[in-house]
Motif scaffolding. Structure first.
Motif, PDB file in Angstrom:
ATOM      1  N   LEU A 179      36.933  34.702  28.478  1.00 42.68           N
ATOM      2  CA  LEU A 179      36.254  33.781  27.570  1.00 42.68           C
ATOM      3  C   LEU A 179      37.227  32.720  27.077  1.00 42.68           C
ATOM      4  O   LEU A 179      36.928  31.527  27.098  1.00 42.68           O
ATOM      5  N   PHE A 180      38.422  33.151  26.660  1.00 43.70           N
ATOM      6  CA  PHE A 180      39.402  32.188  26.156  1.00 43.70           C
ATOM      7  C   PHE A 180      39.933  31.293  27.270  1.00 43.70           C
ATOM      8  O   PHE A 180      40.206  30.116  27.044  1.00 43.70           O
ATOM      9  N   ALA A 181      40.057  31.815  28.472  1.00 45.62           N
ATOM     10  CA  ALA A 181      40.489  30.981  29.601  1.00 45.62           C
ATOM     11  C   ALA A 181      39.470  29.874  29.867  1.00 45.62           C
ATOM     12  O   ALA A 181      39.833  28.721  30.122  1.00 45.62           O
TER      13      ALA A 181
ATOM     14  N   SER B 279      46.092  28.010  36.000  1.00 47.12           N
ATOM     15  CA  SER B 279      45.235  27.743  37.153  1.00 47.12           C
ATOM     16  C   SER B 279      43.847  27.380  36.653  1.00 47.12           C
ATOM     17  O   SER B 279      43.409  27.888  35.606  1.00 47.12           O
ATOM     18  N   PRO B 280      43.136  26.531  37.379  1.00 52.91           N
ATOM     19  CA  PRO B 280      41.766  26.203  36.969  1.00 52.91           C
ATOM     20  C   PRO B 280      40.909  27.468  36.912  1.00 52.91           C
ATOM     21  O   PRO B 280      41.082  28.391  37.705  1.00 52.91           O
ATOM     22  N   PHE B 281      40.000  27.494  35.964  1.00 61.41           N
ATOM     23  CA  PHE B 281      39.120  28.643  35.785  1.00 61.41           C
ATOM     24  C   PHE B 281      38.159  28.727  36.968  1.00 61.41           C
ATOM     25  O   PHE B 281      37.483  27.760  37.295  1.00 61.41           O
ATOM     26  N   GLN B 282      38.117  29.868  37.607  1.00 63.71           N
ATOM     27  CA  GLN B 282      37.194  30.107  38.717  1.00 63.71           C
ATOM     28  C   GLN B 282      36.129  31.081  38.230  1.00 63.71           C
ATOM     29  O   GLN B 282      36.413  32.246  37.963  1.00 63.71           O
ATOM     30  N   LEU B 283      34.905  30.594  38.122  1.00 64.22           N
ATOM     31  CA  LEU B 283      33.805  31.398  37.620  1.00 64.22           C
ATOM     32  C   LEU B 283      33.526  32.583  38.532  1.00 64.22           C
ATOM     33  O   LEU B 283      33.456  32.442  39.750  1.00 64.22           O
ATOM     34  N   GLN B 284      33.387  33.756  37.940  1.00 66.96           N
ATOM     35  CA  GLN B 284      32.963  34.973  38.628  1.00 66.96           C
ATOM     36  C   GLN B 284      31.596  35.327  38.042  1.00 66.96           C
ATOM     37  O   GLN B 284      31.506  36.096  37.073  1.00 66.96           O
ATOM     38  N   PRO B 285      30.519  34.759  38.588  1.00 66.11           N
ATOM     39  CA  PRO B 285      29.209  34.785  37.935  1.00 66.11           C
ATOM     40  C   PRO B 285      28.708  36.166  37.507  1.00 66.11           C
ATOM     41  O   PRO B 285      28.176  36.322  36.417  1.00 66.11           O
ATOM     42  N   GLU B 286      28.875  37.161  38.330  1.00 66.64           N
ATOM     43  CA  GLU B 286      28.317  38.477  38.023  1.00 66.64           C
ATOM     44  C   GLU B 286      29.247  39.345  37.175  1.00 66.64           C
ATOM     45  O   GLU B 286      28.833  40.397  36.679  1.00 66.64           O
ATOM     46  N   ALA B 287      30.475  38.924  36.981  1.00 73.45           N
ATOM     47  CA  ALA B 287      31.449  39.731  36.239  1.00 73.45           C
ATOM     48  C   ALA B 287      31.096  39.763  34.756  1.00 73.45           C
ATOM     49  O   ALA B 287      30.634  38.767  34.195  1.00 73.45           O
ATOM     50  N   ALA B 288      31.324  40.917  34.148  1.00 73.35           N
ATOM     51  CA  ALA B 288      31.136  41.019  32.698  1.00 73.35           C
ATOM     52  C   ALA B 288      32.156  40.114  32.016  1.00 73.35           C
ATOM     53  O   ALA B 288      33.312  40.044  32.431  1.00 73.35           O
ATOM     54  N   ILE B 289      31.716  39.424  30.983  1.00 68.96           N
ATOM     55  CA  ILE B 289      32.626  38.532  30.269  1.00 68.96           C
ATOM     56  C   ILE B 289      33.632  39.381  29.484  1.00 68.96           C
ATOM     57  O   ILE B 289      33.272  40.384  28.889  1.00 68.96           O
TER      58      ILE B 289
END
Length: 198
Positions: A57-59, A42-52
């Motif tokens: 990171l690899f996704a 699935s396309p990567f959906q950014l979760q801005p506030e989530a800890a990396i």
């Protein structure tokens, strides 16, 4: 003597054998990867506030790879995570196979840049491995190469922690300010990343 499969050849001189190998370089077979083997992501959906996280990171990194990328993964968590990357076309993937080669990735980036100057080199390295040979960042800067070096900082030898029960001090490494090393070496830009937005 020389044996190739079931054929035996006697009285072959090493220099003659080596010269024939040089004159006839291997021609690897080129075959497309069947679509049925291509993982559907699935396309990567950014979760801005989530800890990396390593998996996120690899996704995200997976979406950036193209045919002009050389991925260099060090041993340990870097290699385990990099196995999830989808290599495309001429994309190259370089990694050692054994822990005795820990610290391979940053010096390997030097070689990758010299071998294919037009390629984009992405290095994935743990903090323990980086502390062994990361000073080759200086060589990269001196030659004006511009790899992306991702240091996975888990404050030590993370894979080793899973292999030995208990808290062992020998699995810890001195914390470094990795993002400030470009200032020390006189080139490049460093980032300290904690969230997906960063």
């Amino acid at each position: 003597q020389l044996r190739i499969r079931h054929h035996h050849y006697h009285h072959i001189q090493l220099q003659d054998f080596l010269q024939q190998l040089i004159d006839a370089p291997p021609q690897p077979a080129s075959r497309p990867i069947p679509q049925t083997l291509q993982p559907q992501r699935s396309p990567f959906q950014l979760q801005p506030e989530a800890a990396i996280t390593v998996s996120r990171l690899f996704a995200r990194l997976n979406e950036q790879l193209d045919e002009d990328t050389i991925v260099v993964a060090d041993i340990g968590d870097s290699l385990f995570g990099a196995t999830e990357l989808q290599i495309r076309g001429r994309t190259e993937f370089l990694s050692p196979a054994y822990y005795t080669s820990m610290g391979f990735s940053v010096p390997a980036a030097v070689g990758a840049h010299f071998a294919r100057r037009s390629a984009r080199v992405v290095v994935i390295c743990g903090d323990g491995a980086f502390q062994m040979t990361g000073q080759e960042l200086s060589t990269l800067i001196r030659h004006k190469f511009d790899p992306v070096i991702i240091v996975l900082d888990n404050a030590g030898y993370g894979t080793e922690r899973k292999l030995h029960e208990g808290e062992w001090k020998f699995n810890a490494v001195q914390p470094w300010n990795y993002s400030r090393l470009p200032d020390v070496y006189g080139g490049g830009t460093g980032y300290d990343v904690h969230t997906e937005q960063e």
